[in-house]
Design an enzyme around this catalytic site. Structure first.
Site, PDB file in Angstrom:
ATOM      1  N   ASN A 175      42.033  16.070  33.572  1.00 19.43           N
ATOM      2  CA  ASN A 175      43.079  15.084  33.324  1.00 19.43           C
ATOM      3  C   ASN A 175      43.065  13.988  34.395  1.00 19.43           C
ATOM      4  O   ASN A 175      43.972  13.871  35.221  1.00 19.43           O
ATOM      5  CB  ASN A 175      44.449  15.773  33.251  1.00 19.43           C
ATOM      6  CG  ASN A 175      45.512  14.885  32.670  1.00 19.43           C
ATOM      7  OD1 ASN A 175      45.344  13.677  32.541  1.00 19.43           O
ATOM      8  ND2 ASN A 175      46.648  15.489  32.340  1.00 19.43           N
TER       9      ASN A 175
ATOM     10  N   TYR B  12      49.030  10.995  40.289  1.00 23.03           N
ATOM     11  CA  TYR B  12      49.618  11.828  41.337  1.00 23.03           C
ATOM     12  C   TYR B  12      49.121  11.409  42.714  1.00 23.03           C
ATOM     13  O   TYR B  12      49.900  11.335  43.666  1.00 23.03           O
ATOM     14  CB  TYR B  12      49.307  13.308  41.097  1.00 23.03           C
ATOM     15  CG  TYR B  12      49.934  13.870  39.842  1.00 23.03           C
ATOM     16  CD1 TYR B  12      51.193  13.476  39.408  1.00 23.03           C
ATOM     17  CD2 TYR B  12      49.250  14.808  39.079  1.00 23.03           C
ATOM     18  CE1 TYR B  12      51.766  14.000  38.261  1.00 23.03           C
ATOM     19  CE2 TYR B  12      49.816  15.346  37.925  1.00 23.03           C
ATOM     20  CZ  TYR B  12      51.074  14.935  37.527  1.00 23.03           C
ATOM     21  OH  TYR B  12      51.625  15.469  36.389  1.00 23.03           O
TER      22      TYR B  12
ATOM     23  N   TYR C 254      56.066  15.282  31.256  1.00 25.99           N
ATOM     24  CA  TYR C 254      55.465  14.645  30.095  1.00 25.99           C
ATOM     25  C   TYR C 254      56.230  13.375  29.771  1.00 25.99           C
ATOM     26  O   TYR C 254      57.460  13.345  29.814  1.00 25.99           O
ATOM     27  CB  TYR C 254      55.511  15.587  28.879  1.00 25.99           C
ATOM     28  CG  TYR C 254      54.958  14.967  27.620  1.00 25.99           C
ATOM     29  CD1 TYR C 254      53.591  14.818  27.441  1.00 25.99           C
ATOM     30  CD2 TYR C 254      55.810  14.514  26.624  1.00 25.99           C
ATOM     31  CE1 TYR C 254      53.082  14.240  26.277  1.00 25.99           C
ATOM     32  CE2 TYR C 254      55.306  13.940  25.461  1.00 25.99           C
ATOM     33  CZ  TYR C 254      53.944  13.804  25.301  1.00 25.99           C
ATOM     34  OH  TYR C 254      53.443  13.229  24.167  1.00 25.99           O
ATOM     35  N   VAL C 255      55.470  12.336  29.444  1.00 26.34           N
ATOM     36  CA  VAL C 255      56.019  11.064  28.972  1.00 26.34           C
ATOM     37  C   VAL C 255      55.306  10.733  27.672  1.00 26.34           C
ATOM     38  O   VAL C 255      54.073  10.852  27.590  1.00 26.34           O
ATOM     39  CB  VAL C 255      55.815   9.944  30.016  1.00 26.34           C
ATOM     40  CG1 VAL C 255      56.276   8.603  29.476  1.00 26.34           C
ATOM     41  CG2 VAL C 255      56.535  10.287  31.315  1.00 26.34           C
TER      42      VAL C 255
ATOM     43  N   GLU D 279      56.836  22.546  36.704  1.00 26.96           N
ATOM     44  CA  GLU D 279      56.094  23.267  35.670  1.00 26.96           C
ATOM     45  C   GLU D 279      55.473  22.306  34.668  1.00 26.96           C
ATOM     46  O   GLU D 279      54.299  22.418  34.335  1.00 26.96           O
ATOM     47  CB  GLU D 279      57.020  24.254  34.953  1.00 26.96           C
ATOM     48  CG  GLU D 279      56.377  25.008  33.811  1.00 26.96           C
ATOM     49  CD  GLU D 279      55.238  25.918  34.238  1.00 26.96           C
ATOM     50  OE1 GLU D 279      54.388  26.205  33.377  1.00 26.96           O
ATOM     51  OE2 GLU D 279      55.176  26.348  35.392  1.00 26.96           O
TER      52      GLU D 279
ATOM     53  N   GLY E  66      57.039   3.418  34.003  1.00 37.12           N
ATOM     54  CA  GLY E  66      57.566   3.983  35.247  1.00 37.12           C
ATOM     55  C   GLY E  66      58.306   5.289  35.058  1.00 37.12           C
ATOM     56  O   GLY E  66      58.901   5.805  36.005  1.00 37.12           O
TER      57      GLY E  66
END
Length: 168
Positions: A132, A139, A94-95, A91, A103
């Site tokens: 994005n 990805y 986030y970093v 869902e 990483g």
């Protein structure tokens, strides 16, 4: 590169999870869309039979102190009738901006892939906003492929109520 730790979220992470959700909403240009509060998160992720689950990514504190949360992922299991297997749906991932490039995102994605495999899932899916580009490139570098033939649909709460209560 520092050592990262991925762990299951616990009730003590609720405030951090809400902070990450809010930061993600700002990044996704929807700062006013977050309606959840700490009680919503606690009651859905940490209830007796949760339907969604969370992971926290941490890095060691700079001076050897307590680890610092730098990212999170929220996921749940869905089902594929064609495969006859569950799938894992990511869902949110986030970093924090200052931790990107360490990483953390890749570690979270890999941990989720392992969870999917451990649960005999037939697929692992998520959505990404068309604009994005950094996320799309990330990805795809991890081996994910876009689903070009499918269009996502959504009913918000008002639409669900109107539809459910509409005359036959």
């Amino acid at each position: 590169m520092s050592t990262l730790n991925i762990r299951e979220a616990t009730p003590s992470d609720v405030a951090e999870i809400l902070r990450f959700i809010t930061e993600l909403a700002v990044y996704e240009r929807e700062p006013d869309a977050v309606l959840a509060d700490e009680s919503h998160i606690h009651n859905t992720l940490f209830c007796e039979a949760p339907k969604a689950f969370g992971l926290i990514c941490e890095q060691p504190g700079s001076d050897g102190s307590e680890p610092v949360a730098i990212g999170f992922a929220i996921y749940f299991f869905n089902y594929s009738t064609w495969l006859g297997k569950h799938g894992l749906y990511l869902e949110d991932l986030y970093v924090t901006p200052e931790a990107r490039g360490l990483g953390a995102g890749k570690s979270l994605l890999k941990t989720l892939a392992k969870i999917a495999l451990d649960n005999d899932c037939g697929r692992y899916e998520w959505n990404v906003l068309r604009w994005n580009t950094p996320a799309i490139e990330f990805y795809e570098a991890c081996g994910a492929k876009p689903l070009s033939e499918w269009v996502g649909y959504r009913m918000d709460r008002d639409a669900m109520e109107a539809f459910a209560n509409s005359p036959e």
